[in-house]
Design an enzyme around this catalytic site. Structure first.
Site, PDB file in Angstrom:
ATOM      1  N   ALA A  73       0.837  -1.201   0.000  1.00 45.01           N
ATOM      2  CA  ALA A  73       0.000   0.000   0.000  1.00 45.01           C
ATOM      3  C   ALA A  73       0.868   1.245   0.000  1.00 45.01           C
ATOM      4  O   ALA A  73       1.986   1.242   0.511  1.00 45.01           O
ATOM      5  CB  ALA A  73      -0.916   0.012   1.224  1.00 45.01           C
ATOM      6  N   GLU A 106      -2.978 -12.342  -4.158  1.00 43.60           N
ATOM      7  CA  GLU A 106      -4.389 -12.170  -4.461  1.00 43.60           C
ATOM      8  C   GLU A 106      -4.673 -10.678  -4.502  1.00 43.60           C
ATOM      9  O   GLU A 106      -4.109  -9.926  -3.722  1.00 43.60           O
ATOM     10  CB  GLU A 106      -5.286 -12.820  -3.396  1.00 43.60           C
ATOM     11  CG  GLU A 106      -5.313 -14.322  -3.454  1.00 43.60           C
ATOM     12  CD  GLU A 106      -4.805 -14.935  -2.159  1.00 43.60           C
ATOM     13  OE1 GLU A 106      -4.508 -14.188  -1.222  1.00 43.60           O
ATOM     14  OE2 GLU A 106      -4.691 -16.164  -2.103  1.00 43.60           O
ATOM     15  N   TYR A 118       1.062  -5.420 -11.096  1.00 46.19           N
ATOM     16  CA  TYR A 118       1.516  -6.814 -11.072  1.00 46.19           C
ATOM     17  C   TYR A 118       1.798  -7.325 -12.482  1.00 46.19           C
ATOM     18  O   TYR A 118       2.770  -8.045 -12.690  1.00 46.19           O
ATOM     19  CB  TYR A 118       0.492  -7.694 -10.364  1.00 46.19           C
ATOM     20  CG  TYR A 118       0.166  -7.222  -8.958  1.00 46.19           C
ATOM     21  CD1 TYR A 118       1.152  -6.682  -8.120  1.00 46.19           C
ATOM     22  CD2 TYR A 118      -1.125  -7.288  -8.456  1.00 46.19           C
ATOM     23  CE1 TYR A 118       0.855  -6.238  -6.838  1.00 46.19           C
ATOM     24  CE2 TYR A 118      -1.431  -6.861  -7.174  1.00 46.19           C
ATOM     25  CZ  TYR A 118      -0.427  -6.333  -6.377  1.00 46.19           C
ATOM     26  OH  TYR A 118      -0.726  -5.899  -5.115  1.00 46.19           O
TER      27      TYR A 118
END
Length: 149
Positions: A73, A106, A118
């Site tokens: 984050a 995930e 990603y």
């Protein structure tokens, strides 16, 4: 772009990490969960900071030849400055140096910004977990992504 450094997190950082996680995670970790991660020998927790201000963090766990991203984050005011990319690069470098052969994570199906990050690091979708993310009145599927090293 803000200049920043990356360092291992400490117990003193846990409250701030939890506050950052609350800004974008529908199921944020508490300060106690961050502290627990610090005490787990298989878990790594790093943060990016500038002038003693925490800008973002990453948490992953390595078991044998696999590593799983638990959280990444960036504080809202520090987004789009390369912090998440630098934290991802750290995870990949650490994994390579420690013999990891498979990276997994995930991500919420609606989190397109994270999925783009990603994909930039060659992660590919390998499955879905229906209703994986949930609160009392909300459910969302998780996209499972992985990368073979």
């Amino acid at each position: 772009m803000t200049a920043f450094t990356i360092r291992p997190a400490t117990a003193a950082d846990c409250e701030t990490l939890a506050a950052i996680d609350q800004t974008g995670n529908p199921s944020p970790w508490s300060a106690a969960q961050f502290a627990s991660a610090l005490s787990d020998k298989h878990t790594s927790l790093y943060l990016a900071e500038s002038a003693a201000e925490i800008l973002g963090f990453i948490v992953w766990q390595q078991l044998f030849e696999e590593a799983e991203l638990h959280l990444i984050a960036t504080a809202p005011a520090a987004r789009r400055q390369g912090i998440a990319a630098a934290l991802m690069a750290l995870w990949l470098q650490h994994s390579e140096q420690n013999g990891v052969q498979r990276l997994m994570l995930e991500v919420r199906v609606t989190n397109e910004a994270a999925q783009a990050l990603y994909h930039r690091y060659s992660f590919a979708e390998s499955g879905r977990r229906p209703g994986y993310y949930r609160t009392a009145d909300w459910r969302e599927d998780a996209v499972i992504m992985e990368k073979l090293c």
